[in-house]
Design a protein around this motif. Structure first.
Motif, mmCIF file in Angstrom:
data_model
loop_
_atom_site.group_PDB
_atom_site.id
_atom_site.type_symbol
_atom_site.label_atom_id
_atom_site.label_comp_id
_atom_site.label_asym_id
_atom_site.label_seq_id
_atom_site.Cartn_x
_atom_site.Cartn_y
_atom_site.Cartn_z
ATOM 1 N N ALA A 102 -47.407 56.749 -22.230
ATOM 2 C CA ALA A 102 -46.457 57.216 -21.215
ATOM 3 C C ALA A 102 -47.157 57.451 -19.879
ATOM 4 O O ALA A 102 -46.683 57.014 -18.833
ATOM 5 C CB ALA A 102 -45.775 58.497 -21.695
ATOM 6 N N ARG A 103 -48.304 58.120 -19.913
ATOM 7 C CA ARG A 103 -49.030 58.402 -18.667
ATOM 8 C C ARG A 103 -49.596 57.127 -18.050
ATOM 9 O O ARG A 103 -49.531 56.932 -16.831
ATOM 10 C CB ARG A 103 -50.155 59.400 -18.930
ATOM 11 C CG ARG A 103 -49.680 60.800 -19.311
ATOM 12 C CD ARG A 103 -50.837 61.782 -19.369
ATOM 13 N NE ARG A 103 -50.404 63.097 -19.808
ATOM 14 C CZ ARG A 103 -50.503 63.545 -21.061
ATOM 15 N NH1 ARG A 103 -51.043 62.762 -21.991
ATOM 16 N NH2 ARG A 103 -50.066 64.744 -21.383
ATOM 17 N N ASN A 104 -50.181 56.266 -18.891
ATOM 18 C CA ASN A 104 -50.753 55.021 -18.368
ATOM 19 C C ASN A 104 -49.699 54.151 -17.691
ATOM 20 O O ASN A 104 -49.922 53.597 -16.613
ATOM 21 C CB ASN A 104 -51.405 54.223 -19.506
ATOM 22 C CG ASN A 104 -52.834 54.645 -19.754
ATOM 23 O OD1 ASN A 104 -53.566 54.959 -18.837
ATOM 24 N ND2 ASN A 104 -53.236 54.644 -21.012
ATOM 25 N N ASN A 105 -48.555 54.022 -18.352
ATOM 26 C CA ASN A 105 -47.496 53.174 -17.808
ATOM 27 C C ASN A 105 -46.877 53.783 -16.567
ATOM 28 O O ASN A 105 -46.493 53.067 -15.629
ATOM 29 C CB ASN A 105 -46.433 52.914 -18.860
ATOM 30 C CG ASN A 105 -46.926 52.074 -20.023
ATOM 31 O OD1 ASN A 105 -46.226 51.916 -21.014
ATOM 32 N ND2 ASN A 105 -48.139 51.544 -19.936
ATOM 33 N N CYS B 62 -53.669 56.035 -5.370
ATOM 34 C CA CYS B 62 -52.269 56.433 -5.200
ATOM 35 C C CYS B 62 -52.026 57.934 -5.322
ATOM 36 O O CYS B 62 -50.934 58.411 -5.021
ATOM 37 C CB CYS B 62 -51.395 55.695 -6.215
ATOM 38 S SG CYS B 62 -51.691 56.183 -7.945
ATOM 39 N N GLY B 63 -53.025 58.688 -5.782
ATOM 40 C CA GLY B 63 -52.871 60.137 -5.910
ATOM 41 C C GLY B 63 -52.184 60.596 -7.185
ATOM 42 O O GLY B 63 -51.844 61.767 -7.318
ATOM 43 N N PHE B 64 -52.017 59.693 -8.153
ATOM 44 C CA PHE B 64 -51.358 60.045 -9.412
ATOM 45 C C PHE B 64 -52.132 61.138 -10.129
ATOM 46 O O PHE B 64 -53.354 61.080 -10.259
ATOM 47 C CB PHE B 64 -51.259 58.800 -10.293
ATOM 48 C CG PHE B 64 -50.563 59.005 -11.603
ATOM 49 C CD1 PHE B 64 -49.183 58.903 -11.691
ATOM 50 C CD2 PHE B 64 -51.290 59.272 -12.758
ATOM 51 C CE1 PHE B 64 -48.537 59.072 -12.911
ATOM 52 C CE2 PHE B 64 -50.653 59.442 -13.979
ATOM 53 C CZ PHE B 64 -49.272 59.351 -14.056
ATOM 54 N N ASN B 65 -51.394 62.141 -10.636
ATOM 55 C CA ASN B 65 -52.002 63.274 -11.346
ATOM 56 C C ASN B 65 -51.899 63.037 -12.845
ATOM 57 O O ASN B 65 -50.806 63.029 -13.416
ATOM 58 C CB ASN B 65 -51.278 64.573 -10.955
ATOM 59 C CG ASN B 65 -51.965 65.802 -11.509
ATOM 60 O OD1 ASN B 65 -52.755 65.725 -12.454
ATOM 61 N ND2 ASN B 65 -51.674 66.957 -10.936
ATOM 62 N N TRP B 66 -53.031 62.878 -13.520
ATOM 63 C CA TRP B 66 -53.043 62.533 -14.942
ATOM 64 C C TRP B 66 -52.704 63.710 -15.853
ATOM 65 O O TRP B 66 -52.535 63.521 -17.067
ATOM 66 C CB TRP B 66 -54.398 61.951 -15.325
ATOM 67 C CG TRP B 66 -54.633 60.610 -14.732
ATOM 68 C CD1 TRP B 66 -55.256 60.334 -13.550
ATOM 69 C CD2 TRP B 66 -54.224 59.355 -15.270
ATOM 70 N NE1 TRP B 66 -55.256 58.976 -13.313
ATOM 71 C CE2 TRP B 66 -54.635 58.351 -14.352
ATOM 72 C CE3 TRP B 66 -53.556 58.972 -16.434
ATOM 73 C CZ2 TRP B 66 -54.396 56.991 -14.565
ATOM 74 C CZ3 TRP B 66 -53.321 57.627 -16.653
ATOM 75 C CH2 TRP B 66 -53.730 56.648 -15.728
ATOM 76 N N SER B 67 -52.594 64.902 -15.303
ATOM 77 C CA SER B 67 -52.297 66.066 -16.143
ATOM 78 C C SER B 67 -50.798 66.263 -16.369
ATOM 79 O O SER B 67 -50.399 67.204 -17.058
ATOM 80 C CB SER B 67 -52.889 67.334 -15.522
ATOM 81 O OG SER B 67 -52.286 67.604 -14.264
ATOM 82 N N LEU B 68 -49.979 65.389 -15.825
ATOM 83 C CA LEU B 68 -48.541 65.563 -16.003
ATOM 84 C C LEU B 68 -48.141 65.397 -17.465
ATOM 85 O O LEU B 68 -48.851 64.793 -18.266
ATOM 86 C CB LEU B 68 -47.753 64.594 -15.117
ATOM 87 C CG LEU B 68 -48.065 63.098 -15.089
ATOM 88 C CD1 LEU B 68 -47.695 62.393 -16.363
ATOM 89 C CD2 LEU B 68 -47.348 62.445 -13.921
ATOM 90 N N THR B 69 -47.001 65.932 -17.823
ATOM 91 C CA THR B 69 -46.532 65.879 -19.204
ATOM 92 C C THR B 69 -45.925 64.499 -19.505
ATOM 93 O O THR B 69 -45.563 63.758 -18.585
ATOM 94 C CB THR B 69 -45.453 66.944 -19.454
ATOM 95 O OG1 THR B 69 -44.297 66.618 -18.677
ATOM 96 C CG2 THR B 69 -45.964 68.325 -19.056
#
Length: 235
Positions: free
Chosen positions: A204-207, A72-79
């Motif tokens: 938060a990031r996982n969900n 999906c292109g999700f960026n894991w470095s987001l806050t």
């Protein structure tokens, strides 16, 4: 042919106590594939004085999906704050995707329809919101994993009305957002049975990824189904 046993009078008793092999006294880690969920789980053998154990360490986050997510292109470095914004935007995002569709379209490579994916996101958000609340309110930091495929079978995800799934999602998102925000403020850390420590920001990031990724799954289903032709009651 059965060999004769040694006569009792000729048996020699060893004075050497039984010692369990220590496997070089090292932790041994290896991977196995869960045949039901098809998720890779890492098993760790931990030797000890009569307390040997094998613990499962489930890959999660960027280690499992890649950074950015290969699908999906999700960026894991987001806050964490950006993750919360993604989750709070899910109801509107899913409604937009389903506009003109029934919500029961299928893709030959996917087991769930759009309504089922939304229902999974609902249950996942509830699960983690409850876990964070338990840790914050009563110091119950242990949280167990669950099998999403078995839950889907029990809840009959594919038969849930899309309008009902979206109704549930709005309420789950509201509770989740409040729980995660409070958990971040209090520095909550959960102890997951298969993933180890899970900080509020990890949750938060996982969900957020879960909801974002399944929006991509829904897009795949609807692209396969073709142009929208209905105006569903869900919208």
């Amino acid at each position: 042919m059965r060999l004769p046993s040694t006569p009792p009078e000729l048996r020699v008793k060893s004075s050497i106590p039984h010692v369990e092999p220590d496997f070089k006294a090292a932790r041994r880690t290896f991977e196995t594939l869960d045949t039901l969920t098809h998720r890779r789980r890492q098993l760790t053998y931990q030797p000890g004085n009569g307390s040997e154990r094998i613990t499962a360490v489930e890959k999660w986050g960027a280690d499992l999906y890649g950074d950015p997510c290969a699908g999906c292109g999700f960026n894991w470095s987001l806050t964490p704050e950006e993750a919360i914004r993604i989750v709070t935007g899910l109801p509107a995002r899913y409604r937009e995707l389903l506009d003109g569709y029934t919500g029961h379209e299928r893709h030959p490579e996917l087991a769930w329809n759009p309504a089922a994916y939304i229902s999974h996101v609902v249950d996942n958000l509830r699960h983690w919101a409850e876990g964070l609340a338990g840790a914050r309110l009563s110091e119950a930091t242990d949280i167990l994993g669950y099998d999403p495929d078995l839950l889907a079978q029990a809840r009959h995800y594919n038969d849930i009305a899309p309008a009902a799934a979206l109704w549930s999602l709005e309420r789950a998102v509201s509770a989740w957002s409040a729980s995660v925000t409070a958990a971040l403020r209090h520095g909550v850390v959960l102890r997951h049975d298969a993933r180890g420590p899970q900080r509020a920001q990890d949750v938060a990031r996982n969900n957020a990824h879960d909801g974002y990724h399944h929006a991509w799954d829904i897009e795949r289903i609807l692209d396969f189904a073709g142009p929208a032709i209905f105006s569903p009651g869900a919208s």
